[in-house]
Design an enzyme around this catalytic site. Sequence first.
Site, PDB file in Angstrom:
ATOM      1  N   SER A 185       1.467  -9.908  -0.836  1.00 21.80           N
ATOM      2  CA  SER A 185       1.149  -8.482  -0.739  1.00 21.80           C
ATOM      3  C   SER A 185       1.572  -7.851   0.585  1.00 21.80           C
ATOM      4  O   SER A 185       1.829  -6.652   0.648  1.00 21.80           O
ATOM      5  CB  SER A 185      -0.353  -8.273  -0.960  1.00 21.80           C
ATOM      6  N   LYS A 188       0.804  -1.223   0.000  1.00 23.04           N
ATOM      7  CA  LYS A 188       0.000   0.000   0.000  1.00 23.04           C
ATOM      8  C   LYS A 188       0.840   1.278   0.000  1.00 23.04           C
ATOM      9  O   LYS A 188       0.400   2.315  -0.476  1.00 23.04           O
ATOM     10  CB  LYS A 188      -0.964   0.001   1.184  1.00 23.04           C
ATOM     11  N   GLU A 243      -9.673   6.715   3.975  1.00 27.34           N
ATOM     12  CA  GLU A 243     -10.502   5.731   4.672  1.00 27.34           C
ATOM     13  C   GLU A 243      -9.609   4.539   4.987  1.00 27.34           C
ATOM     14  O   GLU A 243      -8.622   4.306   4.318  1.00 27.34           O
ATOM     15  CB  GLU A 243     -11.668   5.287   3.787  1.00 27.34           C
TER      16      GLU A 243
HETATM   17  C1  LIG Z   1      -5.156  -3.962   1.816  1.00 27.25           C
HETATM   18  C2  LIG Z   1      -4.450  -5.220   1.542  1.00 27.25           C
HETATM   19  C3  LIG Z   1      -4.858  -6.099   0.499  1.00 27.25           C
HETATM   20  C4  LIG Z   1      -6.095  -5.854  -0.310  1.00 27.25           C
HETATM   21  O1  LIG Z   1      -6.083  -4.702  -1.094  1.00 27.25           O
HETATM   22  P1  LIG Z   1      -5.860  -4.728  -2.658  1.00 27.25           P
HETATM   23  O2  LIG Z   1      -6.154  -3.332  -3.055  1.00 27.25           O
HETATM   24  O3  LIG Z   1      -6.812  -5.719  -3.256  1.00 27.25           O
HETATM   25  O4  LIG Z   1      -4.452  -5.102  -2.919  1.00 27.25           O
HETATM   26  C5  LIG Z   1      -4.102  -7.224   0.240  1.00 27.25           C
HETATM   27  N1  LIG Z   1      -3.015  -7.519   0.982  1.00 27.25           N
HETATM   28  C6  LIG Z   1      -2.589  -6.720   1.991  1.00 27.25           C
HETATM   29  C7  LIG Z   1      -1.381  -7.115   2.747  1.00 27.25           C
HETATM   30  C8  LIG Z   1      -3.289  -5.558   2.305  1.00 27.25           C
HETATM   31  O5  LIG Z   1      -2.866  -4.784   3.309  1.00 27.25           O
END
Ligand SMILES: *Cc1c(COP(=O)(O)O)cnc(C)c1O
Length: 394
Positions: A378, A90, A112
Site C-alpha cells: 500500500s 491514498k 482528518e
Molecule cells: C493509511 C494507510 C493504510 C491504512 O489505510 P487503509 O484505508 O486501510 O488502506 C495502509 N497503508 C498505508 C501505506 C497507508 O498510508
Amino acid sequence: MHSHNINTNGFYGQFGGAYVPEILYHTVETLREQYLPIIQSEAFQQEYMQLLRDYVGRPSPLYLAHRMSAKYGCRLYLKREDLNHTGAHKINNAIGQILLARRMGKKRIIAETGAGQHGVATATVCALMDMPCRIYMGATDVARQHVNVERMKMLGAEVFPVESGNKTLKDATNEAIRDWCCHPSDTFYIIGSTVGPHPYPDMVARLQSIISQEIKQQLFEKEGRDYPDYLMACVGGGSNAAGTIYHYIDDERVRICLGEAGGKGIDSGLTAATIHCGTLGIIHGSRTLVMQTADGQIIEPYSISAGLDYPGIGPMHAHLAQVHRATVMAITDDEALKAAYELTRLEGIIPALESAHALAMLPKMSFRPTDIVVLTVSGRGDKDLDTYLKHQQA
Ligand SMILES: *Cc1c(COP(=O)(O)O)cnc(C)c1O
C-alpha cells in the site's frame, strides 16, 4: 447469489448506514444523491483517469517477486501502490474526492489525519486544484509525525492540532466533523478511508477500485487469466484492501486475506485489531465493529504502525469477516517488522509498516506452487525508517 457489496440503503449486511447529526443530514443526503452520477459521468472519468496516469503515475506495476515467490512456494505478485506520487494508495481517493467537491461547487476542503499520510495526499490535491485546506490532526500525532506536518504546510495547508481526548486520530476526526457541522454548505470533507457515513465507504471503495481494475488487466497479460487465487492486503480503515478486492468481491474463486494491526497481541490490551476485538457500535457515522468498553467508551487503539491504529473498521470489511468471505489475521508489531526487513532484503523494496502487516500473513499461509497470489504494497517505507532502525534486524 447475494452480493457482498453495498445494498441500496448503504449497508453491507448489518454494517454501514449514515448516523449523522441532524445538522449534517442535508449535506450527506446531497452527497449520496450526487456521488454516483458524477463519478460515473464521462467528464469525471476522463479527468480522473488522466490525473491518475499523468500525475499519480498509474497504472502501478504488478511485479512478480521472484525471491519471495521461491520462499513461499507460489507465484507472488506485488501490486506496487508504493510507487504512486506521495508514496501510497491514498492519493487515488484524494484526487477523486476533490474532483467531486469541485463539481458540487464546494469552496473549502477539510480532512482528518493520523500519521499524516491522508493529510499529505489531501494537501497535495488542494495545491493542485488551488483550494483552501484545513487538516485536523491530534496534537500527539503532530509531535510524532513532524515531517508530514512540514510537508502539509509546505503544500499550503493549514494544520490544526487537536488538543481534546487522547489527541490522536479519533479526536482529529471528531474535530473535523465539528467543523463540517459549522460549514455544511461550502465545505467538502475528504475522508481518507472506507469509513464514515454512507456514501463515504462506497465512494472511497470505488475511487480505490482502480487497483483491482488494473490487477485484472495486468494478470491477464502476465498469466492468461484475470483472477488470482489469493488477494492479500492490510486493513486500517480498509481503503487499500477495498480497492484490491473490489472487482473480485463476489468471485468465490478468489480467496481474500486481510491483515489487521495486532499491536502487542490481541489479548495484550495494546492492539488495533478491531475485527478480532471490536463489538457492534457506531463510530463516525457508521454502524460497524468498534473497540469499546462495555458501556460504549472508545478504547484507544495501539499499533506500531500509525496508519493502522483506528478504533473502527470499514463496514465492508466487518461484513466480509462476519460472513467468512475474508480471512482476517491479527499481525503483531514484531511480525510486521520482520516482514518489512524480509521484503527489503529479498526484493530491495522497503515497504510502509502498514503494508508489512499484509506481508506478515505470508508465513501463516500454505500455498500450492501453482497458486497466483496478489499482495498490495500500500505504501513505501521512507516515513518509517526511524522505527525500522530502532528495531534493526540481522
Ligand atoms: C493509511 C494507510 C493504510 C491504512 O489505510 P487503509 O484505508 O486501510 O488502506 C495502509 N497503508 C498505508 C501505506 C497507508 O498510508
